[in-house]
Design a protein around this motif. Structure first.
Motif, short mmCIF file in Angstrom:
data_model
loop_
_atom_site.label_atom_id
_atom_site.label_comp_id
_atom_site.label_asym_id
_atom_site.label_seq_id
_atom_site.Cartn_x
_atom_site.Cartn_y
_atom_site.Cartn_z
N ARG A 180 0.72 -1.31 0.17
CA ARG A 180 -0.01 -0.04 -0.01
C ARG A 180 0.84 1.33 -0.11
NH1 ARG A 180 -3.41 -1.60 4.71
NH2 ARG A 180 -4.11 -3.41 4.08
N ALA A 181 1.86 1.33 0.59
CA ALA A 181 2.81 2.37 0.82
C ALA A 181 3.61 2.58 -0.26
CB ALA A 181 3.87 2.31 2.05
N LYS A 182 3.77 1.45 -1.43
CA LYS A 182 4.61 1.77 -2.51
C LYS A 182 3.55 2.31 -3.51
CE LYS A 182 8.13 -1.90 -2.40
NZ LYS A 182 8.75 -2.87 -2.65
N LYS B 46 1.82 6.71 -6.88
CA LYS B 46 0.86 7.65 -7.32
C LYS B 46 1.24 8.97 -6.89
CE LYS B 46 -3.25 4.65 -7.06
NZ LYS B 46 -4.41 4.52 -6.31
N ALA B 47 1.91 9.39 -6.07
CA ALA B 47 2.36 10.59 -5.51
C ALA B 47 3.48 11.20 -6.39
CB ALA B 47 2.79 10.63 -3.94
N MET B 48 4.30 10.29 -6.48
CA MET B 48 5.43 10.55 -7.42
C MET B 48 5.04 10.85 -8.96
SD MET B 48 8.46 7.74 -6.51
CE MET B 48 9.67 8.13 -7.56
N ASP B 49 3.87 9.86 -9.47
CA ASP B 49 3.46 10.49 -10.82
C ASP B 49 2.86 11.91 -10.83
OD1 ASP B 49 4.20 7.93 -11.74
OD2 ASP B 49 2.24 6.99 -11.34
N ALA B 50 1.98 12.25 -9.82
CA ALA B 50 1.39 13.65 -9.71
C ALA B 50 2.46 14.58 -9.80
CB ALA B 50 0.63 13.45 -8.55
#
Length: 190
Positions: A154-156, A161-165
């Motif tokens: 879940r953390a990954k 997703k945060a990195m993509d944004a």
């Protein structure tokens, strides 16, 4: 040889509880004896002394077990399922150890435990308890491993997703983003 209950053990439960309450309130043996005599209950001072001493030993074991349990809860953090399972395992270990160590000596309790340990059915039950304890410990370790894997996944996912944004916002190329993810998450870049 059969073990006879002590004079105090043969008293009604409410009288034994009253003895415990009086002792908890700091009453001496003589004060407790006076109280019992006022109720027209005759017991010897030595029998009362042995009973009180036995109660104090049990109380000490309970206090020690409680301290161990509280220490374990503090160490285990915020994993309630894990806490309960690990606590149960530790408490069972402690109980078995206490049972075996209480069998040393020559007082009434030690003699009773020694007789228990000579009983094949009792030994079988203790062996079964140890086996179940071992299985529970393994099961708990497997459970913790599964929970940790799910949490890591879940953390990954959340981090990716945060990195993509952020990458989209900052104009980072997909190849650079893939290389960063590979470095952070240990995934090979295709």
């Amino acid at each position: 040889m059969a073990h006879r209950p002590s004079t105090i053990d043969r008293l009604p439960a409410e009288i034994r509880e009253a003895i415990g309450r009086l002792r908890d309130h700091g009453k001496t043996l003589d004060e407790i004896l006076d109280h019992l005599r006022s109720l027209e209950i005759e017991v010897s001072r030595s029998a009362l002394g042995r009973h009180v001493q036995s109660m104090e030993k049990v109380g000490e074991r309970l206090r020690r077990s409680r301290a161990v349990s509280e220490a374990l809860v503090r160490q285990l953090g915020d994993a309630p399922e894990s806490q309960t399972a690990r606590l149960n395992v530790e408490i069972m270990h402690s109980l078995i150890f206490d049972l075996l160590s209480l069998g040393e000596g020559e007082d009434e309790q030690a003699v009773a435990i020694q007789a228990l340990l000579r009983d094949p059915k009792a030994l079988a039950m203790i062996s079964e308890a140890v086996e179940r304890l071992t299985k529970a410990s393994r099961h708990n370790a497997d459970f913790i491993e599964q929970v940790e894997k799910r949490a890591a996944a879940r953390a990954k996912t959340h981090a990716a997703k945060a990195m993509d944004a952020v990458a989209k916002e900052k104009g980072i190329s997909p190849d650079t983003l893939a290389a960063i993810k590979a470095g952070i998450f240990g995934v090979k870049v295709a």
